[in-house]
Design a protein around this motif. Structure first.
Motif, PDB file in Angstrom:
ATOM      1  N   GLU A  66       0.801  -1.223   0.000  1.00 16.93           N
ATOM      2  CA  GLU A  66       0.000   0.000   0.000  1.00 16.93           C
ATOM      3  C   GLU A  66       0.839   1.281   0.000  1.00 16.93           C
ATOM      4  N   THR A  67       1.970   1.278   0.699  1.00 12.72           N
ATOM      5  CA  THR A  67       2.715   2.530   0.847  1.00 12.72           C
ATOM      6  C   THR A  67       3.936   2.625  -0.046  1.00 12.72           C
ATOM      7  N   GLY A  68       4.289   1.553  -0.750  1.00 16.29           N
ATOM      8  CA  GLY A  68       5.395   1.621  -1.688  1.00 16.29           C
ATOM      9  C   GLY A  68       6.687   1.031  -1.146  1.00 16.29           C
ATOM     10  N   SER A  69       7.823   1.502  -1.677  1.00 22.88           N
ATOM     11  CA  SER A  69       9.118   0.880  -1.402  1.00 22.88           C
ATOM     12  C   SER A  69      10.080   1.837  -0.700  1.00 22.88           C
ATOM     13  N   GLY A 199      -4.122 -30.188  -0.274  1.00 21.51           N
ATOM     14  CA  GLY A 199      -2.994 -30.854  -0.915  1.00 21.51           C
ATOM     15  C   GLY A 199      -2.234 -29.984  -1.871  1.00 21.51           C
ATOM     16  N   GLY A 200      -2.648 -28.729  -2.048  1.00 23.07           N
ATOM     17  CA  GLY A 200      -1.945 -27.828  -2.947  1.00 23.07           C
ATOM     18  C   GLY A 200      -2.654 -26.498  -3.032  1.00 23.07           C
ATOM     19  N   PHE A 201      -1.939 -25.488  -3.527  1.00 25.65           N
ATOM     20  CA  PHE A 201      -2.454 -24.119  -3.613  1.00 25.65           C
ATOM     21  C   PHE A 201      -1.858 -23.492  -4.864  1.00 25.65           C
ATOM     22  N   LEU A 202      -2.716 -22.998  -5.747  1.00 29.87           N
ATOM     23  CA  LEU A 202      -2.267 -22.392  -6.996  1.00 29.87           C
ATOM     24  C   LEU A 202      -2.898 -21.026  -7.180  1.00 29.87           C
ATOM     25  N   TYR A 203      -2.135 -20.137  -7.822  1.00 25.38           N
ATOM     26  CA  TYR A 203      -2.648 -18.807  -8.170  1.00 25.38           C
ATOM     27  C   TYR A 203      -1.865 -18.351  -9.388  1.00 25.38           C
ATOM     28  N   ARG A 204      -2.536 -18.039 -10.466  1.00 23.47           N
ATOM     29  CA  ARG A 204      -1.822 -17.663 -11.673  1.00 23.47           C
ATOM     30  C   ARG A 204      -1.457 -16.187 -11.713  1.00 23.47           C
ATOM     31  N   ASP A 205      -2.276 -15.334 -11.130  1.00 19.29           N
ATOM     32  CA  ASP A 205      -2.082 -13.894 -11.294  1.00 19.29           C
ATOM     33  C   ASP A 205      -2.093 -13.207  -9.930  1.00 19.29           C
ATOM     34  N   CYS A 206      -0.894 -13.002  -9.348  1.00 20.39           N
ATOM     35  CA  CYS A 206      -0.782 -12.290  -8.085  1.00 20.39           C
ATOM     36  C   CYS A 206       0.518 -11.495  -8.095  1.00 20.39           C
ATOM     37  N   LYS A 207       0.935 -10.974  -6.952  1.00 22.12           N
ATOM     38  CA  LYS A 207       2.073 -10.073  -6.896  1.00 22.12           C
ATOM     39  C   LYS A 207       3.133 -10.588  -5.910  1.00 22.12           C
ATOM     40  N   ILE A 208       4.267  -9.911  -5.878  1.00 21.33           N
ATOM     41  CA  ILE A 208       5.381 -10.357  -5.056  1.00 21.33           C
ATOM     42  C   ILE A 208       5.009 -10.429  -3.575  1.00 21.33           C
ATOM     43  N   TRP A 209       4.173  -9.486  -3.099  1.00 23.22           N
ATOM     44  CA  TRP A 209       3.807  -9.491  -1.672  1.00 23.22           C
ATOM     45  C   TRP A 209       2.841 -10.613  -1.327  1.00 23.22           C
ATOM     46  N   ASP A 210       2.263 -11.255  -2.342  1.00 24.96           N
ATOM     47  CA  ASP A 210       1.417 -12.422  -2.104  1.00 24.96           C
ATOM     48  C   ASP A 210       2.253 -13.694  -1.953  1.00 24.96           C
ATOM     49  N   ASN A 211       3.543 -13.610  -2.227  1.00 22.60           N
ATOM     50  CA  ASN A 211       4.368 -14.808  -2.336  1.00 22.60           C
ATOM     51  C   ASN A 211       5.404 -15.005  -1.240  1.00 22.60           C
ATOM     52  N   VAL A 212       6.207 -13.980  -0.950  1.00 24.40           N
ATOM     53  CA  VAL A 212       7.444 -14.215  -0.193  1.00 24.40           C
ATOM     54  C   VAL A 212       7.188 -14.858   1.163  1.00 24.40           C
ATOM     55  N   ALA A 213       6.241 -14.317   1.931  1.00 28.14           N
ATOM     56  CA  ALA A 213       5.992 -14.839   3.280  1.00 28.14           C
ATOM     57  C   ALA A 213       5.533 -16.289   3.240  1.00 28.14           C
ATOM     58  N   GLN A 214       4.569 -16.589   2.383  1.00 28.50           N
ATOM     59  CA  GLN A 214       4.051 -17.952   2.350  1.00 28.50           C
ATOM     60  C   GLN A 214       5.049 -18.902   1.686  1.00 28.50           C
ATOM     61  N   HIS A 215       5.868 -18.385   0.778  1.00 26.94           N
ATOM     62  CA  HIS A 215       6.859 -19.217   0.098  1.00 26.94           C
ATOM     63  C   HIS A 215       7.765 -19.913   1.106  1.00 26.94           C
ATOM     64  N   THR A 240      12.097  -3.581  -8.122  1.00 22.71           N
ATOM     65  CA  THR A 240      11.628  -3.197  -9.463  1.00 22.71           C
ATOM     66  C   THR A 240      10.403  -3.992  -9.892  1.00 22.71           C
ATOM     67  N   LYS A 241       9.887  -4.865  -9.013  1.00 19.32           N
ATOM     68  CA  LYS A 241       8.888  -5.836  -9.469  1.00 19.32           C
ATOM     69  C   LYS A 241       7.527  -5.698  -8.802  1.00 19.32           C
ATOM     70  N   ALA A 242       7.163  -4.486  -8.435  1.00 14.97           N
ATOM     71  CA  ALA A 242       5.864  -4.283  -7.789  1.00 14.97           C
ATOM     72  C   ALA A 242       4.699  -4.617  -8.718  1.00 14.97           C
ATOM     73  N   THR A 243       4.895  -4.491 -10.020  1.00 17.35           N
ATOM     74  CA  THR A 243       3.797  -4.764 -10.962  1.00 17.35           C
ATOM     75  C   THR A 243       3.989  -6.075 -11.727  1.00 17.35           C
ATOM     76  N   THR A 244       5.046  -6.814 -11.420  1.00 13.51           N
ATOM     77  CA  THR A 244       5.337  -8.059 -12.125  1.00 13.51           C
ATOM     78  C   THR A 244       4.390  -9.175 -11.674  1.00 13.51           C
ATOM     79  N   PRO A 245       3.837  -9.971 -12.604  1.00  7.58           N
ATOM     80  CA  PRO A 245       3.014 -11.118 -12.193  1.00  7.58           C
ATOM     81  C   PRO A 245       3.864 -12.156 -11.457  1.00  7.58           C
ATOM     82  N   PHE A 246       3.336 -12.685 -10.370  1.00  9.77           N
ATOM     83  CA  PHE A 246       4.040 -13.678  -9.572  1.00  9.77           C
ATOM     84  C   PHE A 246       3.110 -14.841  -9.250  1.00  9.77           C
TER      85      PHE A 246
END
Length: 276
Positions: A66-69, A199-215, A240-246
């Motif tokens: 929400e507040t940026g980098s 048994g699994g969790f998939l998401y095709r279109d999300c962002k970096i902040w949706d990934n790192v903690a759960q990864h 540099t990857k706030a808008t990159t699909p993850f």
């Protein structure tokens, strides 16, 4: 370096704010994307987490949804999602969470998430295991896709509806192949996967902040965590990857392999959707 104490304390504070604001917030949609919702609680929690990081790790970088980098030219970058599942939170659904992860260069090394409505905090550090509160998390491998529940997050692509319709073909095949498909659209599903409930969790279109903690939590619990198509996730130059699909595909190795076979078949059959 030990991060678990900081993660638990900060996520407890975030969960306290979320529970206090639950059912009492107003929401707005983000400019340019009517599917993305933000509330005053997102801002408050994000500001609190950023301040905690700056007090404890003042030289580290920060990415907050929400507040940026904050770029301190550090090899360490904290990635913050104040409320994951804001649409749920805004409608007083308990299926939401607060996420906080740490990258060292391009590798997730620590992270965790809180499920405030369930008084649950999951944390992990590289090589030290994953924990739900004080209980060690370790999933079982070797199951067949047909015997497990799978979580699949999907959001409509308003600018490219044919892409969403194509993805729904994969969703249909998944429904037919597994015991059932669940979707909360939030880190709640990651928590269920870390416990082995799903048994699994998939998401095709999300962002970096949706990934790192759960990864890091899921990997330390024994889950194979890749991008949606089975490749290692590229976290290089995260600021540099706030808008990159993850997108991601997370499952114990046996189920992960079966999911990737299904995804590969769908991608081949829907080649037109990947030629753009």
């Amino acid at each position: 370096m030990e991060y678990r104490t900081f993660l638990v304390k900060t996520l407890e504070d975030a969960a306290h704010i979320a529970r206090d604001r639950f059912g009492k917030v107003s929401s707005t949609t983000k400019v340019g994307d009517p599917t993305q919702v933000v509330t005053e609680a997102d801002i408050e929690i994000g500001s609190m987490i950023v301040e905690a990081i700056q007090q404890t790790y003042p030289t580290h970088n920060i990415i907050d949804e929400e507040t940026g980098s904050v770029d301190n030219r550090s090899p360490y970058t904290w990635v913050v999602d104040p409320i994951d599942g804001t649409s749920n939170f805004a409608q007083a659904s308990p299926l939401y969470g607060c996420m906080l992860g740490l990258l060292r260069e391009h590798e997730p090394v620590a992270g965790g998430f809180a499920l405030p409505a369930f008084h649950e905090i999951d944390t992990a550090e590289r090589g030290q295991g994953a924990y739900c509160n004080q209980q060690r998390l370790q999933v079982q491998d070797g199951k067949d896709l047909c015997s497990v529940l799978i979580s699949y997050g999907i959001e409509g692509n308003q600018s490219d509806p044919m892409s969403t319709r194509s993805e729904c073909e994969l969703f249909t095949e998944l429904v037919l192949a597994c015991r059932g498909v669940q979707t909360s659209g939030s880190v709640f599903d990651a928590a269920m996967t870390a416990k082995g409930v799903y048994g699994g969790f998939l998401y095709r279109d999300c962002k970096i902040w949706d990934n790192v903690a759960q990864h890091i939590v899921l990997e330390e619990a024994g889950v194979l965590y890749t991008d949606f198509f089975g490749q290692p996730i590229d976290y290089r130059h995260p600021l540099t990857k706030a808008t990159t699909p993850f997108g991601f595909c997370a499952a114990p190795p046996a189920v992960h392999g079966q999911l990737q076979q299904m995804i590969a078949t769908w991608k081949k059959q829907s080649a037109w959707a990947f030629e753009k």
